[in-house]
Design a protein around this motif. Structure first.
Motif, PDB file in Angstrom:
ATOM      1  N   ASN A 104       0.839  -1.197   0.000  1.00 59.02           N
ATOM      2  CA  ASN A 104       0.000   0.000   0.000  1.00 59.02           C
ATOM      3  C   ASN A 104       0.881   1.255   0.000  1.00 59.02           C
ATOM      4  OD1 ASN A 104      -1.782   2.126   1.109  1.00 59.02           O
ATOM      5  ND2 ASN A 104      -3.210   0.453   1.501  1.00 59.02           N
ATOM      6  N   LEU A 105       1.852   1.285   0.921  1.00 63.04           N
ATOM      7  CA  LEU A 105       2.780   2.409   1.011  1.00 63.04           C
ATOM      8  C   LEU A 105       3.560   2.582  -0.287  1.00 63.04           C
ATOM      9  CD1 LEU A 105       4.572   4.526   2.480  1.00 63.04           C
ATOM     10  CD2 LEU A 105       5.896   2.603   3.400  1.00 63.04           C
ATOM     11  N   SER A 106       4.090   1.490  -0.820  1.00 61.42           N
ATOM     12  CA  SER A 106       4.911   1.569  -2.028  1.00 61.42           C
ATOM     13  C   SER A 106       4.106   2.091  -3.216  1.00 61.42           C
ATOM     14  CB  SER A 106       5.499   0.199  -2.344  1.00 61.42           C
ATOM     15  OG  SER A 106       6.317   0.242  -3.488  1.00 61.42           O
ATOM     16  N   LEU A 107       2.856   1.618  -3.363  1.00 63.35           N
ATOM     17  CA  LEU A 107       2.023   2.067  -4.470  1.00 63.35           C
ATOM     18  C   LEU A 107       1.689   3.553  -4.366  1.00 63.35           C
ATOM     19  CD1 LEU A 107      -0.391  -0.995  -4.683  1.00 63.35           C
ATOM     20  CD2 LEU A 107       1.233  -0.269  -6.460  1.00 63.35           C
ATOM     21  N   VAL A 108       1.440   4.015  -3.150  1.00 58.22           N
ATOM     22  CA  VAL A 108       1.146   5.439  -2.959  1.00 58.22           C
ATOM     23  C   VAL A 108       2.364   6.287  -3.302  1.00 58.22           C
ATOM     24  CG1 VAL A 108       0.670   7.193  -1.198  1.00 58.22           C
ATOM     25  CG2 VAL A 108      -0.719   5.114  -1.305  1.00 58.22           C
ATOM     26  N   VAL A 109       3.553   5.859  -2.860  1.00 57.38           N
ATOM     27  CA  VAL A 109       4.769   6.603  -3.205  1.00 57.38           C
ATOM     28  C   VAL A 109       4.975   6.590  -4.716  1.00 57.38           C
ATOM     29  CG1 VAL A 109       7.282   6.683  -2.944  1.00 57.38           C
ATOM     30  CG2 VAL A 109       5.838   6.217  -0.957  1.00 57.38           C
ATOM     31  N   ASP A 110       4.703   5.462  -5.366  1.00 58.63           N
ATOM     32  CA  ASP A 110       4.802   5.396  -6.832  1.00 58.63           C
ATOM     33  C   ASP A 110       3.921   6.452  -7.488  1.00 58.63           C
ATOM     34  OD1 ASP A 110       6.564   3.281  -6.759  1.00 58.63           O
ATOM     35  OD2 ASP A 110       5.039   1.745  -7.172  1.00 58.63           O
ATOM     36  N   SER A 111       2.673   6.544  -7.028  1.00 56.16           N
ATOM     37  CA  SER A 111       1.737   7.493  -7.629  1.00 56.16           C
ATOM     38  C   SER A 111       2.214   8.928  -7.450  1.00 56.16           C
ATOM     39  CB  SER A 111       0.346   7.324  -7.013  1.00 56.16           C
ATOM     40  OG  SER A 111      -0.223   6.089  -7.376  1.00 56.16           O
TER      41      SER A 111
ATOM     42  N   ASP B 131       5.264   9.888  -6.909  1.00 56.17           N
ATOM     43  CA  ASP B 131       6.500  10.066  -7.660  1.00 56.17           C
ATOM     44  C   ASP B 131       6.202  10.353  -9.130  1.00 56.17           C
ATOM     45  OD1 ASP B 131       9.200  10.182  -8.184  1.00 56.17           O
ATOM     46  OD2 ASP B 131       9.511   8.016  -8.152  1.00 56.17           O
ATOM     47  N   LYS B 132       5.261   9.583  -9.716  1.00 58.82           N
ATOM     48  CA  LYS B 132       4.884   9.813 -11.120  1.00 58.82           C
ATOM     49  C   LYS B 132       4.260  11.185 -11.321  1.00 58.82           C
ATOM     50  CE  LYS B 132       2.506   6.001 -11.421  1.00 58.82           C
ATOM     51  NZ  LYS B 132       1.615   4.942 -11.945  1.00 58.82           N
TER      52      LYS B 132
ATOM     53  N   ASP C  25       9.351  16.149  -5.707  1.00 59.14           N
ATOM     54  CA  ASP C  25      10.038  17.425  -5.886  1.00 59.14           C
ATOM     55  C   ASP C  25       9.482  18.436  -4.885  1.00 59.14           C
ATOM     56  OD1 ASP C  25      11.002  19.909  -6.701  1.00 59.14           O
ATOM     57  OD2 ASP C  25      10.770  19.473  -8.838  1.00 59.14           O
ATOM     58  N   ARG C  26      10.357  19.081  -4.137  1.00 60.68           N
ATOM     59  CA  ARG C  26       9.898  19.983  -3.081  1.00 60.68           C
ATOM     60  C   ARG C  26       9.272  21.268  -3.620  1.00 60.68           C
ATOM     61  NH1 ARG C  26      10.662  18.169   1.689  1.00 60.68           N
ATOM     62  NH2 ARG C  26      12.049  16.398   1.951  1.00 60.68           N
ATOM     63  N   THR C  27       9.402  21.526  -4.899  1.00 71.25           N
ATOM     64  CA  THR C  27       8.734  22.690  -5.482  1.00 71.25           C
ATOM     65  C   THR C  27       7.354  22.341  -6.034  1.00 71.25           C
ATOM     66  OG1 THR C  27       9.680  22.328  -7.694  1.00 71.25           O
ATOM     67  CG2 THR C  27      10.987  23.627  -6.126  1.00 71.25           C
ATOM     68  N   SER C  28       6.973  21.071  -5.978  1.00 75.22           N
ATOM     69  CA  SER C  28       5.688  20.648  -6.527  1.00 75.22           C
ATOM     70  C   SER C  28       4.537  21.170  -5.677  1.00 75.22           C
ATOM     71  CB  SER C  28       5.618  19.117  -6.595  1.00 75.22           C
ATOM     72  OG  SER C  28       4.303  18.685  -6.883  1.00 75.22           O
ATOM     73  N   PRO C  29       3.429  21.597  -6.303  1.00 76.05           N
ATOM     74  CA  PRO C  29       2.252  22.005  -5.526  1.00 76.05           C
ATOM     75  C   PRO C  29       1.599  20.838  -4.791  1.00 76.05           C
ATOM     76  CG  PRO C  29       1.755  21.950  -7.883  1.00 76.05           C
ATOM     77  CD  PRO C  29       3.232  21.773  -7.760  1.00 76.05           C
ATOM     78  N   LEU C  30       2.053  19.611  -5.099  1.00 78.78           N
ATOM     79  CA  LEU C  30       1.501  18.429  -4.444  1.00 78.78           C
ATOM     80  C   LEU C  30       2.428  17.867  -3.366  1.00 78.78           C
ATOM     81  CD1 LEU C  30       0.111  16.596  -7.600  1.00 78.78           C
ATOM     82  CD2 LEU C  30      -1.209  17.849  -5.876  1.00 78.78           C
ATOM     83  N   ARG C  31       3.541  18.553  -3.102  1.00 78.72           N
ATOM     84  CA  ARG C  31       4.466  18.060  -2.084  1.00 78.72           C
ATOM     85  C   ARG C  31       3.798  18.003  -0.708  1.00 78.72           C
ATOM     86  NH1 ARG C  31       9.142  15.049  -0.963  1.00 78.72           N
ATOM     87  NH2 ARG C  31       8.789  14.891   1.258  1.00 78.72           N
TER      88      ARG C  31
ATOM     89  N   ALA D  63      10.507   8.682  -0.971  1.00 79.13           N
ATOM     90  CA  ALA D  63       9.651   9.862  -0.888  1.00 79.13           C
ATOM     91  C   ALA D  63      10.401  11.085  -0.392  1.00 79.13           C
ATOM     92  CB  ALA D  63       8.467   9.581   0.034  1.00 79.13           C
ATOM     93  N   ALA D  64      11.695  10.929  -0.086  1.00 80.75           N
ATOM     94  CA  ALA D  64      12.524  12.028   0.445  1.00 80.75           C
ATOM     95  C   ALA D  64      11.848  12.665   1.653  1.00 80.75           C
ATOM     96  CB  ALA D  64      12.780  13.074  -0.642  1.00 80.75           C
ATOM     97  N   PHE D  65      11.296  11.817   2.519  1.00 76.52           N
ATOM     98  CA  PHE D  65      10.530  12.295   3.678  1.00 76.52           C
ATOM     99  C   PHE D  65      11.472  12.499   4.856  1.00 76.52           C
ATOM    100  CE2 PHE D  65       7.434  11.744   7.205  1.00 76.52           C
ATOM    101  CZ  PHE D  65       6.533  12.729   6.824  1.00 76.52           C
ATOM    102  N   THR D  66      11.499  13.707   5.401  1.00 77.05           N
ATOM    103  CA  THR D  66      12.404  14.074   6.484  1.00 77.05           C
ATOM    104  C   THR D  66      11.602  14.462   7.722  1.00 77.05           C
ATOM    105  OG1 THR D  66      12.464  16.457   6.014  1.00 77.05           O
ATOM    106  CG2 THR D  66      13.952  15.021   4.719  1.00 77.05           C
TER     107      THR D  66
END
Length: 504
Positions: free
Chosen positions: A245-252, A254-255, A260-266, A311-314
């Motif tokens: 579940n986690l991996s699929l969400v990160v895939d979505s 990421d696509k 990207d930290r500049t993304s409006p969806l970050r 996910a570059a989650f900090t």
């Protein structure tokens, strides 16, 4: 009498109901759909090799209502894939999902949702789930428990974009959304898992939607059954599906460019990952995995840490204030330390955070987590005042007698310069500075051991009573939980074991 909204040659809505072991509930579910004042619909039931006589109930209802289209599968494929089978034959302009043990309390919901989708050209329209209808035992009255996440959805919002509000993702439930069927088909959006299928589906759909709407009307009353899939004993297959579940969400995400930290969806990714952090590590999944073999533990860790790093989650990305969040863990910076351990691929650091363990000595952790560890060490005492002196050890439960009984006496023989350290953490002090025989007065290095001892015992009692679904809430806050038990005797027993304060 039922009325129509925009009658066409094809149904306005295809209602899809997977069926497995819901004989006692399926008639009420279908009846609530039949009662909708939007008559232009088809009801597709998918019998996923149900072990009971649910199909007999469905066939009886279908004989009187041609809108019911029964499907009977010859092999058990799981509820997610059963819905995929129904999507292949659905003809409605929109699709609505409901499980066979749930029901729709508002007869006007579908007509209003369709009207809102039509007027706003929305790909998706969300209704509300105000309550969990908790069933202690089959056939007994339901207890309604408010859904904390619904505070975000108290107003109707027409024709917005997902990017406008990251907290839309705080709700996991794909079955609260009405979908335009052509939208699902055009983007190939289908269920990728048999169970625990909710999050990947709704995230993938929301990330592709051009326009969505939120309708402040109760859509579905969700039943938590005593013997449902999510309330039985946990298995390693459950843990594996959670990581998928986690991996699929990160895939979505990421696509969609959200890493990207500049993304409006970050910000949306941060909400989702904060929820996964809570669900995987601060509830039952990680606790269960730690009872398994070393190879199972290693595999679980590799997959989880890889997804968080992908996910570059900090620690700075953690989102506070989400429904069901462990406030004590947040205030103690335990969430932050857990994420630092994931980023450094260090399971010991994450385990330390999950256990609210004592900060190690300098040099015992990787440099990459040293600052986060310092924050954790600084905040932990404030978040857990019960650690600070022997006079408050009653917070650990009735059987903390060694500490509140022996600690004040033994403090008299401790050198004056060391008394502050002894009073702060008697057990830790004893095991660090005293001979082994003397340290037996405090048989564990964790002064909260008596309190912790009763948590799994109490959890097993709940599970034996068919209340396994309440165990995560109990573990998050035992003290608060026991004060809301059903009977005076239960509340009295709970207060004896957890008389004040809290510790997780």
């Amino acid at each position: 009498m039922a009325t129509d909204t925009g009658q066409t040659d094809r149904p306005r809505v295809s209602v899809i109901i997977p069926v497995h072991g819901v004989e006692a509930y399926i008639e009420d579910c279908i009846a609530s759909v039949q009662a909708q004042d939007l008559a232009s619909l088809e009801i597709i039931t998918v019998n996923d090799v149900s072990p009971d006589d649910a199909q007999r109930v469905i066939d009886r209802l279908a004989a009187d209502d041609p809108r019911i289209r029964p499907m009977v599968l010859t092999e058990n494929v799981g509820q997610g894939f059963a819905r995929n089978r129904a999507l292949e034959v659905a003809t409605g302009e929109y699709v609505w999902f409901i499980d066979g043990d749930d029901w729709m309390p508002d007869t006007g919901f579908l007509s209003r949702a369709v009207a809102l989708a039509d007027t706003t050209a929305s790909d998706m329209v969300r209704g509300r789930k105000l309550y969990h209808a908790v069933e202690r035992k089959a056939g007994q009255p339901l207890r309604l428990v408010p859904d904390e996440a619904e505070r975000r959805f108290s107003e109707t919002r027409a024709g917005i974009a997902l990017a406008d509000d990251p907290f839309i993702l705080e709700s996991w439930h794909f079955w609260l959304w009405l979908y335009r069927r052509s939208f699902l088909d055009d983007h190939g959006i289908r269920f990728a898992l048999t169970q625990m299928e909710e999050r990947p589906f709704v995230v993938e759909a929301l990330l592709h939607a051009d326009r969505i709407s939120l309708l402040a009307v109760e859509a579905t009353r969700y039943r938590q059954r005593a013997q449902s899939t999510m309330r039985r004993a946990r298995t390693m297959e459950d843990n594996a599906r959670l990581l998928q579940n986690l991996s699929l969400v990160v895939d979505s995400f990421d696509k969609a460019g959200a890493v990207d930290r500049t993304s409006p969806l970050r910000a949306h990714l941060n909400v989702a990952m904060t929820q996964f952090l809570e669900i995987i590590f601060f509830r039952e999944a990680f606790a269960d995995v730690r009872t398994r073999s070393q190879s199972d533990r290693d595999a679980f860790w590799r997959q989880a840490s890889a997804a968080f790093r992908r996910a570059a989650f900090t620690p700075a990305d953690i989102v506070p204030g989400l429904a069901g969040q462990n406030d004590a863990a947040l205030e103690a910076h335990a969430y932050h330390l857990a994420v630092a351990g994931l980023g450094a691929d260090d399971p010991a650091v994450t385990a330390l955070a999950v256990d609210f363990g004592f900060p190690p000595e300098a040099g015992e952790v990787p440099d990459a987590v040293a600052r986060t560890l310092a924050d954790y060490a600084a905040h932990r005492p404030a978040a857990h005042a019960t650690h600070r002196n022997a006079s408050t050890v009653v917070n650990y439960g009735l059987f903390g007698w060694r500490l509140w009984g022996l600690a004040p006496v033994l403090a008299l023989v401790v050198p004056r310069a060391q008394r502050a350290a002894f009073r702060a953490e008697p057990s830790t002090f004893a095991h660090r500075y005293w001979a082994r025989g003397a340290a037996l007065a405090f048989p564990t290095g964790d002064p909260a051991w008596p309190f912790r001892f009763w948590i799994p015992v109490f959890a097993r009692i709940l599970a034996a009573q068919g209340l396994a679904g309440h165990v995560p809430r109990f573990r998050r806050d035992p003290v608060k939980f026991v004060r809301t038990l059903a009977t005076p005797l239960e509340r009295f027993a709970g207060r004896l074991l957890f008389p004040a304060g809290e510790l997780r």
